[in-house]
Design an enzyme around this catalytic site. Structure first.
Site, PDB file in Angstrom:
ATOM      1  N   GLY A  99       0.741  -1.223   0.016  1.00 38.99           N
ATOM      2  CA  GLY A  99      -0.167   0.003  -0.051  1.00 38.99           C
ATOM      3  C   GLY A  99       0.902   1.170  -0.067  1.00 38.99           C
ATOM      4  N   CYS A 132     -27.571  -9.297 -16.623  1.00 35.35           N
ATOM      5  CA  CYS A 132     -26.728  -9.022 -18.127  1.00 35.35           C
ATOM      6  C   CYS A 132     -27.797  -9.348 -19.332  1.00 35.35           C
ATOM      7  CB  CYS A 132     -25.451  -9.848 -18.130  1.00 35.35           C
ATOM      8  SG  CYS A 132     -24.726  -9.534 -19.781  1.00 35.35           S
ATOM      9  N   CYS A 190     -18.530 -12.700 -20.156  1.00 33.15           N
ATOM     10  CA  CYS A 190     -19.874 -12.582 -20.712  1.00 33.15           C
ATOM     11  C   CYS A 190     -19.850 -13.714 -22.028  1.00 33.15           C
ATOM     12  CB  CYS A 190     -20.286 -11.212 -21.262  1.00 33.15           C
ATOM     13  SG  CYS A 190     -21.765 -10.839 -21.703  1.00 33.15           S
TER      14      CYS A 190
END
Lengths: 293, 258
Positions: free
Chosen positions: A32, A241, A272
């Protein structure tokens, strides 16, 4: 590729790669923490992913398989150009399949498919400093990181709730890494924040213009900041979707006409297409019988 | 008042090159006491205040503060983390210009709540309730809590700045000309408010002002500065009614009578 013989492997010279690798090692050692590095001019404008490209160039090897996504899609300009860039300069294998890639350079999304051990996710970061718009002095923000003074970050979240009734920050949602540094996860939607937590993949962040590199090593605690009475929540979508019928994936709105018509589709094109290949259908996907004709 | 001082200042000096900011300042401040530092412009009041509040490193001398655990610590030997923590919890600093002490682009509520969040408060409802309470105490209407200080008048901004500083129950507040730039009626209300808060909360305060009336109303004790030196110190009423040093006599006799 004889006309490119003058290029070193993956465009950058070996000294530069060595410098970037040192910055990456330091970043991994201090999760970080933003490590400064001597960012180079790349053959693309700032804001197009110069930081991500330099990190990828420094870590890629001839045996790697590269995937590049831009807002989750493999086929947008930024993704296509960066993929072509590494095909040309490093001659590496490229793929659009998340599972097949060893290095995934991304702009503002984390793939829907869970990442595996051994994979590296490289983020393109425009503004690495999470406190930037709260405290304009860089000397002061560095001091705040050093002394762990992060009250100001919550002032921003407070303002969100006071104005909108809920935490309205939807992207670049600040996280705390390993209980120490507050980090900007680049402008990924906050939907992706939980995927960063304890991820088995190595996550590297490169900011070219701002000349900073930071990292989240595998299996690192990443906690999104919140209030006790306004806990962190990710976006939800009211419909699945339109192409693959997936629920619980991150959706993009696609405008269909000038009469207000639109559809919601997965922003992760590989996810997808993979689902469609397995026979999942949404309400707007082409009828397979018609498509075959 | 406790028998131990809150702040011990000894032989504090600040030089700007060969010019004197303030020289050889020694005094003690007790809990609950309000000390006024008065003098004309350029007499070193603000330099002294900044040296005390660790906003400006002194050239010589030492400032010791009694921490909440009862131990005296030299402020300039604290680590930066400890010093900054002290500044946002146990201390307050009220600037002459409220824009210096406020975040002008976040709401009044967030301005007051910032210190609470900085010390780890993570409950929005509680932070907001505390902010509302404090806005009420400094006479800012509750429905202005989500307005930015930019939309506030000068007097309101100054009251907001005071609320923002007092929310963590500090023991010591530094004020640099808190009523500067306010018109007289607003000034009167602010002084009234400050006086009430200081006595209710048992605050110790160091107030820098060039306005002797402010010193008279607010402070128990005062120090008169001239050219970086303390020329006279004593109880406020004594100094103002029976000034001993020639400069103080001049200062007191310069007040315009209406």
């Amino acid at each position: 590729m004889t006309e490119l013989a003058t290029y070193n492997f993956a465009y950058l010279d070996e000294q530069t790669k060595r410098m970037i690798r040192r910055a990456i090692l330091k970043a991994i050692a201090i999760p970080g923490y933003q490590v400064p590095f001597a960012s180079r001019e790349m053959p693309m404008p700032y804001g197009w992913g110069t930081g991500g490209v330099q990190v990828t160039a420094a870590v890629i090897g001839p045996d790697d398989t590269l995937k590049v996504i831009d807002q989750g899609a493999d086929d947008t300009t930024n993704a296509v150009s960066i993929r072509a860039f590494f095909q040309k300069t490093a001659n590496v294998a490229v793929t659009t399949r998340t599972a097949a890639a060893t290095i995934i350079q991304t702009r503002h999304r984390i793939p829907e498919a869970a990442l595996q051990t051994g994979q590296t996710l490289v983020y393109q970061v425009p503004i690495p400093e999470p406190l930037r718009f709260l405290e304009p002095r860089e000397t002061e923000t560095r001091k705040m990181h050093a002394l762990e003074e992060y009250g100001l970050m919550h002032v921003k979240l407070y303002e969100d709730i006071a104005r909108h009734g809920h935490i309205a920050t939807t992207y670049a949602y600040p996280v705390k890494v390993e209980g120490r540094y507050v980090m900007d996860p680049s402008p990924t939607p906050k939907f992706d924040n939980p995927k960063m937590h304890n991820s088995p993949a190595l996550q590297l962040f490169g900011a070219g213009r701002e000349k900073r590199i930071y990292a989240i090593p595998p299996y690192t605690e990443v906690v999104s900041l919140d209030f006790e009475d306004h806990p962190f929540e990710i976006q939800t979508f009211s419909q699945p979707c339109a192409l693959c019928g997936a629920k619980g994936s991150y959706l993009d709105e696609v405008i269909l006409d000038d009469k207000g018509g639109s559809m919601f589709v997965c922003s992760d094109t590989d996810f997808c297409e993979d689902r469609q290949a397995k026979g999942h259908r949404g309400h707007l996907s082409a009828n397979p019988a018609e498509a075959a004709e | 008042m406790s028998d131990l001082p809150l702040l011990k200042v000894s032989a504090l000096s600040k030089f700007y090159g060969s010019r004197i900011g303030c020289q050889n300042v020694t005094f003690e401040l007790w809990p609950g006491e309000v000390l006024a530092i008065v003098g004309e412009s350029g007499s070193g009041k603000t330099t002294l205040l900044n040296c005390l509040a660790t906003r400006l490193a002194p050239s010589a001398g030492c400032v010791e503060y009694r921490m909440r655990d009862g131990q005296f610590r030299d402020l300039y030997r604290l680590s930066e983390a400890e010093r900054r923590f002290l500044m946002r919890t146990d201390w307050g600093f009220v600037h002459q210009n409220p824009a210096d002490g406020l975040r002008m682009t976040v709401s009044a509520g967030a301005n007051v709540g910032e210190r609470l969040m900085a010390v780890g408060d993570r409950h929005y409802g509680k932070i907001r309730a505390t902010a509302t309470d404090w806005l009420g105490r400094v006479e800012i209407a509750e429905d202005r809590i989500d307005d930015q200080p930019r939309a506030f008048s000068g007097g309101m901004r100054q009251r907001l700045q005071i609320a923002r500083n007092l929310v963590t129950n500090p023991r010591l507040v530094f004020m640099d000309e808190p009523t500067g730039g306010l018109d007289v009626s607003v000034q009167a209300r602010l002084l009234d408010l400050l006086r009430g808060l200081v006595s209710d909360l048992g605050l110790a305060a160091i107030v820098v002002t060039h306005d002797l009336a402010v010193a008279r109303l607010l402070s128990h004790r005062m120090m008169v500065m001239k050219d970086g030196h303390i020329v006279e110190t004593g109880l406020t009423d004594r100094v103002l009614d029976d000034p001993q040093a020639p400069y103080t006599q001049l200062l007191v006799s310069s007040i315009l009578q209406v």
